[in-house]
Design an enzyme around this catalytic site. Structure first.
Site, short mmCIF file in Angstrom:
data_model
loop_
_atom_site.label_atom_id
_atom_site.label_comp_id
_atom_site.label_asym_id
_atom_site.label_seq_id
_atom_site.Cartn_x
_atom_site.Cartn_y
_atom_site.Cartn_z
CB THR A 169 20.01 14.50 55.69
OG1 THR A 169 18.81 13.03 56.17
CG2 THR A 169 19.35 16.10 55.45
NE ARG A 197 14.11 10.95 64.60
CZ ARG A 197 15.43 11.69 63.88
NH1 ARG A 197 14.69 11.85 62.74
NH2 ARG A 197 16.11 11.91 64.08
CB VAL A 198 9.36 15.15 63.98
CG1 VAL A 198 9.83 16.75 63.25
CG2 VAL A 198 8.30 15.46 64.20
N GLY A 199 12.46 14.80 63.26
CA GLY A 199 14.43 15.23 63.51
C GLY A 199 13.95 16.59 62.92
CG ASP A 200 18.42 17.44 62.39
OD1 ASP A 200 18.18 16.82 62.21
OD2 ASP A 200 19.41 18.37 61.63
CB THR A 220 23.25 16.53 57.13
OG1 THR A 220 22.91 14.07 57.20
CG2 THR A 220 24.84 16.58 56.96
N GLY A 221 22.59 14.72 60.18
CA GLY A 221 23.47 14.53 61.55
C GLY A 221 22.34 13.97 62.68
N GLY A 223 19.59 13.98 64.50
CA GLY A 223 18.79 15.22 64.68
C GLY A 223 18.75 15.01 66.11
N1 ASP Z 1 19.47 14.59 60.57
C1 ASP Z 1 18.31 13.67 60.46
C2 ASP Z 1 17.20 13.67 61.54
O1 ASP Z 1 17.39 13.57 61.89
C3 ASP Z 1 18.92 12.27 59.70
C4 ASP Z 1 20.00 13.14 58.68
O2 ASP Z 1 21.02 14.01 58.52
O3 ASP Z 1 20.87 12.09 58.12
O4 ASP Z 1 16.23 13.23 60.87
#
Ligand code: ASP
Length: 303
Positions: A169, A197-200, A220-221, A223
């Site tokens: 990300t 699916r929806v992330g953060d 980033t991480g 989610g």
């Molecule tokens: N945070 C992002 C998600 O969960 C993924 C990422 O940061 O690499 O969609």
């Protein structure tokens, strides 16, 4: 006049020196410094932090090395579904999109939602309809395809896992000379994600937050954890309600709260005084920052 400052990230995860080649490392460094340069070009001319954030993120979205725009990871069905959000600290206005396909620069679509719609968060088909009205730049499926990502999908499917990408990300936080903060984040999400699916990343307060009274944050991480910990807003709340400095607030959220939950990842954050934090609990995070008149800092690994 304030002194401007800017920071970007290109994802956090298992980024190890042992698996990196000098050529690859150089390409990431260039990608990050190109993004800082694009954002700084706006800030230098007394431009707005919101525009600087958009420009820096567009550069990262156009770079196939990163998991956003071109180079986005694949869903379980072998598609690219992208998420993005942006927020302005002066007005607390925000815009976000989730599950958009074939949009060259999702961050610009998120900005259009903020500036040209009466809503904050648009999803899937509706977001695509809005993109059509806004004449958002589109690209065919092939534009987004990167061979390495297909390989990652194959591996994730074999392991029957949703995977945090190692080249993740992207995000940006900026402070302009007018004292305004802004934050933005853009992603293809996680490899092998299912069921819409929806992330953060597109969630204001989880992956992105900006408030002139406190800070601008882009995460980033993994989610699912960042949503449950409402990470970006939590950093801001620790400053607003507890009066903590940015460094302390980031440390509590990234190194304590997230670690206890098992949430791998990191964030970039900037306060109204130009203090910058690049915090992560993973092996690495692609990151870069620059303050007015200072040297650019670029980091990849933990040390
Ligand atoms: N945070 C992002 C998600 O969960 C993924 C990422 O940061 O690499 O969609």
């Amino acid at each position: 006049m304030n002194q401007y400052a800017i920071a970007v990230h290109g994802g956090a995860g298992t980024i190890l020196r042992s698996t990196m080649t000098p050529e690859k490392e150089e390409a990431y460094r260039k990608g990050l410094s190109d993004a800082i340069a694009a954002g700084e070009a706006v800030l230098k001319k007394n431009g707005h932090s919101l525009v600087a954030v958009e420009k820096a993120i567009r550069v990262l979205e156009d770079n196939p090395l990163f998991n956003a725009g071109r180079g986005s990871v694949f869903t379980n069905k072998g598609k690219n579904e992208m998420d993005a959000s942006i927020m302005e600290g002066r007005s607390l206005m925000a815009g976000a999109v989730t599950g958009v396909r074939n949009i060259k620069n999702p961050i610009s679509l998120a900005k259009a939602v903020m500036e040209k719609s009466e809503h904050v968060f648009l999803s899937g088909e509706g977001a695509m309809k809005f993109a059509e009205l806004m004449k958002a730049e589109r690209e065919p499926d092939e534009y987004f395809v990167v061979a390495e990502r297909l390989e990652q999908l194959k591996k994730a499917k074999e392991a029957d896992k949703t995977m945090l990408d190692h080249i993740g990300t992207v995000g940006c936080v900026a402070l302009d000379v007018h004292g305004n903060l802004a934050a933005g984040t853009s992603t293809g999400g996680m490899t092998n994600k299912k069921f819409g699916r929806v992330g953060d990343t597109p969630m204001i307060g989880a992956g992105t937050y900006a408030n002139n009274a406190t800070c601008a944050v882009s995460c980033t991480g993994h989610g699912e954890y960042f949503i449950r910990a409402v990470v970006a807003h939590d950093v801001s709340c620790l400053m607003e309600y507890k009066g903590l400095p940015l460094s302390e607030a980031c440390k509590i959220v990234v190194q304590d709260k997230l670690v206890k939950m098992g949430g791998e990842g990191g964030l970039i954050a900037l306060d109204a005084h130009g203090n910058i934090e690049l915090a992560f609990n993973s092996d690495g995070m692609y990151r870069a920052s620059k303050k007015q008149g200072g040297e650019i800092f670029i980091g990849i690994y933990r040390d």
